[in-house]
Design a protein around this motif. Structure first.
Motif, PDB file in Angstrom:
ATOM      1  N   UNK A 104       0.834  -1.206   0.000  1.00  0.00           N
ATOM      2  CA  UNK A 104       0.000   0.000   0.000  1.00  0.00           C
ATOM      3  C   UNK A 104       0.869   1.258   0.000  1.00  0.00           C
ATOM      4  N   UNK A 105       0.245   2.372  -0.311  1.00  0.00           N
ATOM      5  CA  UNK A 105       0.939   3.661  -0.281  1.00  0.00           C
ATOM      6  C   UNK A 105       1.471   3.950   1.130  1.00  0.00           C
ATOM      7  N   UNK A 106       0.688   3.643   2.150  1.00  0.00           N
ATOM      8  CA  UNK A 106       1.148   3.876   3.527  1.00  0.00           C
ATOM      9  C   UNK A 106       2.388   3.044   3.860  1.00  0.00           C
ATOM     10  N   UNK A 107       2.423   1.802   3.402  1.00  0.00           N
ATOM     11  CA  UNK A 107       3.583   0.946   3.651  1.00  0.00           C
ATOM     12  C   UNK A 107       4.823   1.521   2.963  1.00  0.00           C
ATOM     13  N   UNK A 108       4.647   2.016   1.750  1.00  0.00           N
ATOM     14  CA  UNK A 108       5.774   2.597   1.019  1.00  0.00           C
ATOM     15  C   UNK A 108       6.265   3.876   1.690  1.00  0.00           C
ATOM     16  N   UNK A 109       5.332   4.733   2.109  1.00  0.00           N
ATOM     17  CA  UNK A 109       5.716   5.972   2.807  1.00  0.00           C
ATOM     18  C   UNK A 109       6.525   5.658   4.062  1.00  0.00           C
ATOM     19  N   UNK A 110       6.123   4.612   4.777  1.00  0.00           N
ATOM     20  CA  UNK A 110       6.830   4.235   6.007  1.00  0.00           C
ATOM     21  C   UNK A 110       8.279   3.833   5.719  1.00  0.00           C
ATOM     22  N   UNK A 111       8.551   3.392   4.493  1.00  0.00           N
ATOM     23  CA  UNK A 111       9.917   3.027   4.095  1.00  0.00           C
ATOM     24  C   UNK A 111      10.650   4.181   3.420  1.00  0.00           C
ATOM     25  N   UNK A 112      10.061   5.375   3.446  1.00  0.00           N
ATOM     26  CA  UNK A 112      10.734   6.542   2.878  1.00  0.00           C
ATOM     27  C   UNK A 112      10.530   6.748   1.391  1.00  0.00           C
ATOM     28  N   UNK A 113       9.584   6.031   0.804  1.00  0.00           N
ATOM     29  CA  UNK A 113       9.322   6.135  -0.631  1.00  0.00           C
ATOM     30  C   UNK A 113       8.488   7.370  -0.939  1.00  0.00           C
ATOM     31  N   UNK A 114       8.927   8.129  -1.948  1.00  0.00           N
ATOM     32  CA  UNK A 114       8.195   9.324  -2.385  1.00  0.00           C
ATOM     33  C   UNK A 114       7.664   9.212  -3.809  1.00  0.00           C
ATOM     34  N   UNK A 115       8.145   8.236  -4.557  1.00  0.00           N
ATOM     35  CA  UNK A 115       7.746   8.053  -5.956  1.00  0.00           C
ATOM     36  C   UNK A 115       7.380   6.600  -6.202  1.00  0.00           C
ATOM     37  N   UNK A 116       6.479   6.370  -7.176  1.00  0.00           N
ATOM     38  CA  UNK A 116       6.082   5.017  -7.545  1.00  0.00           C
ATOM     39  C   UNK A 116       5.886   4.966  -9.057  1.00  0.00           C
ATOM     40  N   UNK A 117       6.384   3.911  -9.660  1.00  0.00           N
ATOM     41  CA  UNK A 117       6.147   3.673 -11.077  1.00  0.00           C
ATOM     42  C   UNK A 117       4.871   2.848 -11.200  1.00  0.00           C
ATOM     43  N   UNK A 118       3.927   3.334 -11.983  1.00  0.00           N
ATOM     44  CA  UNK A 118       2.719   2.548 -12.245  1.00  0.00           C
ATOM     45  C   UNK A 118       2.496   2.485 -13.755  1.00  0.00           C
ATOM     46  N   UNK A 119       1.771   1.485 -14.185  1.00  0.00           N
ATOM     47  CA  UNK A 119       1.407   1.363 -15.590  1.00  0.00           C
ATOM     48  C   UNK A 119       2.530   0.917 -16.500  1.00  0.00           C
ATOM     49  N   UNK A 120       3.547   0.253 -15.950  1.00  0.00           N
ATOM     50  CA  UNK A 120       4.640  -0.132 -16.830  1.00  0.00           C
ATOM     51  C   UNK A 120       4.256  -1.321 -17.710  1.00  0.00           C
ATOM     52  N   UNK A 121       4.935  -1.410 -18.844  1.00  0.00           N
ATOM     53  CA  UNK A 121       4.552  -2.343 -19.907  1.00  0.00           C
ATOM     54  C   UNK A 121       4.573  -3.800 -19.470  1.00  0.00           C
ATOM     55  N   UNK A 122       5.523  -4.188 -18.598  1.00  0.00           N
ATOM     56  CA  UNK A 122       5.562  -5.589 -18.193  1.00  0.00           C
ATOM     57  C   UNK A 122       4.319  -5.985 -17.416  1.00  0.00           C
ATOM     58  N   UNK A 123       3.843  -5.107 -16.555  1.00  0.00           N
ATOM     59  CA  UNK A 123       2.643  -5.427 -15.773  1.00  0.00           C
ATOM     60  C   UNK A 123       1.423  -5.474 -16.673  1.00  0.00           C
ATOM     61  N   UNK A 124       1.389  -4.629 -17.676  1.00  0.00           N
ATOM     62  CA  UNK A 124       0.287  -4.674 -18.646  1.00  0.00           C
ATOM     63  C   UNK A 124       0.339  -5.984 -19.438  1.00  0.00           C
ATOM     64  N   UNK A 125       1.531  -6.343 -19.900  1.00  0.00           N
ATOM     65  CA  UNK A 125       1.686  -7.533 -20.743  1.00  0.00           C
ATOM     66  C   UNK A 125       1.496  -8.828 -19.956  1.00  0.00           C
ATOM     67  N   UNK A 126       2.246  -9.001 -18.875  1.00  0.00           N
ATOM     68  CA  UNK A 126       2.254 -10.275 -18.160  1.00  0.00           C
ATOM     69  C   UNK A 126       1.118 -10.442 -17.151  1.00  0.00           C
ATOM     70  N   UNK A 127       0.666  -9.337 -16.575  1.00  0.00           N
ATOM     71  CA  UNK A 127      -0.361  -9.436 -15.531  1.00  0.00           C
ATOM     72  C   UNK A 127      -1.721  -8.906 -15.984  1.00  0.00           C
ATOM     73  N   UNK A 128      -1.791  -8.421 -17.199  1.00  0.00           N
ATOM     74  CA  UNK A 128      -3.074  -7.977 -17.745  1.00  0.00           C
ATOM     75  C   UNK A 128      -3.598  -6.679 -17.157  1.00  0.00           C
ATOM     76  N   UNK A 129      -2.736  -5.873 -16.566  1.00  0.00           N
ATOM     77  CA  UNK A 129      -3.203  -4.585 -16.015  1.00  0.00           C
ATOM     78  C   UNK A 129      -3.652  -3.680 -17.155  1.00  0.00           C
ATOM     79  N   UNK A 130      -4.760  -3.021 -16.940  1.00  0.00           N
ATOM     80  CA  UNK A 130      -5.346  -2.127 -17.930  1.00  0.00           C
ATOM     81  C   UNK A 130      -5.497  -0.734 -17.315  1.00  0.00           C
ATOM     82  N   UNK A 131      -5.808   0.248 -18.146  1.00  0.00           N
ATOM     83  CA  UNK A 131      -5.928   1.629 -17.674  1.00  0.00           C
ATOM     84  C   UNK A 131      -6.857   1.768 -16.472  1.00  0.00           C
ATOM     85  N   UNK A 132      -7.981   1.041 -16.473  1.00  0.00           N
ATOM     86  CA  UNK A 132      -8.940   1.140 -15.366  1.00  0.00           C
ATOM     87  C   UNK A 132      -8.286   0.779 -14.030  1.00  0.00           C
ATOM     88  N   UNK A 133      -7.472  -0.263 -14.011  1.00  0.00           N
ATOM     89  CA  UNK A 133      -6.778  -0.692 -12.791  1.00  0.00           C
ATOM     90  C   UNK A 133      -5.704   0.329 -12.420  1.00  0.00           C
TER      91      UNK A 133
END
Length: 104
Positions: free
Chosen positions: A72-101
């Motif tokens: 979750x975003x809260x878990x990432x913030x707790x680890x000092x994360x300020x940026x996240x990559x979403x919508x990358x091609x591998x997740x679209x191709x291999x996991x079927x992620x679409x714009x709605x998700x």
């Protein structure tokens, strides 16, 4: 205006020694996005970079939730994360992620 360079570590074996000698170029902010298992290691190195994640789950339940394996975003913030990559091609191709998700 500073440029932003985002380095996606992918699923390669960690080689933290490369980053120990890293010198950030002037007028460039660097975001390093290691696998989730390496976030704490990179954060502890006190590098001259920002910390990013490779993905997050859109649900962010207060107090946790039953989304096995998701981060979750809260878990990432707790680890000092300020940026996240979403919508990358591998997740679209291999996991079927679409714009709605991704838009969630």
């Amino acid at each position: 205006m500073k440029k932003l360079l985002v380095a996606n570590w992918k699923m390669h074996a960690p080689n933290l020694t490369v980053w120990e000698k890293f010198k950030r170029p002037r007028n460039v902010d660097i975001v390093l996005c290691p696998p989730f298992t390496e976030l704490c290691c990179v954060e502890e190195m006190d590098l001259d970079i920002e910390l990013g994640a490779q993905n997050l789950f859109w649900e962010n339940p207060k107090g946790g939730g039953a989304y096995t394996g998701e981060i979750s975003a809260d878990m990432l913030r707790a680890d000092g994360v300020r940026y996240v990559i979403i919508g990358h091609s591998e997740r679209r191709h291999w996991l079927g992620e679409v714009d709605e998700v991704i838009n969630r």
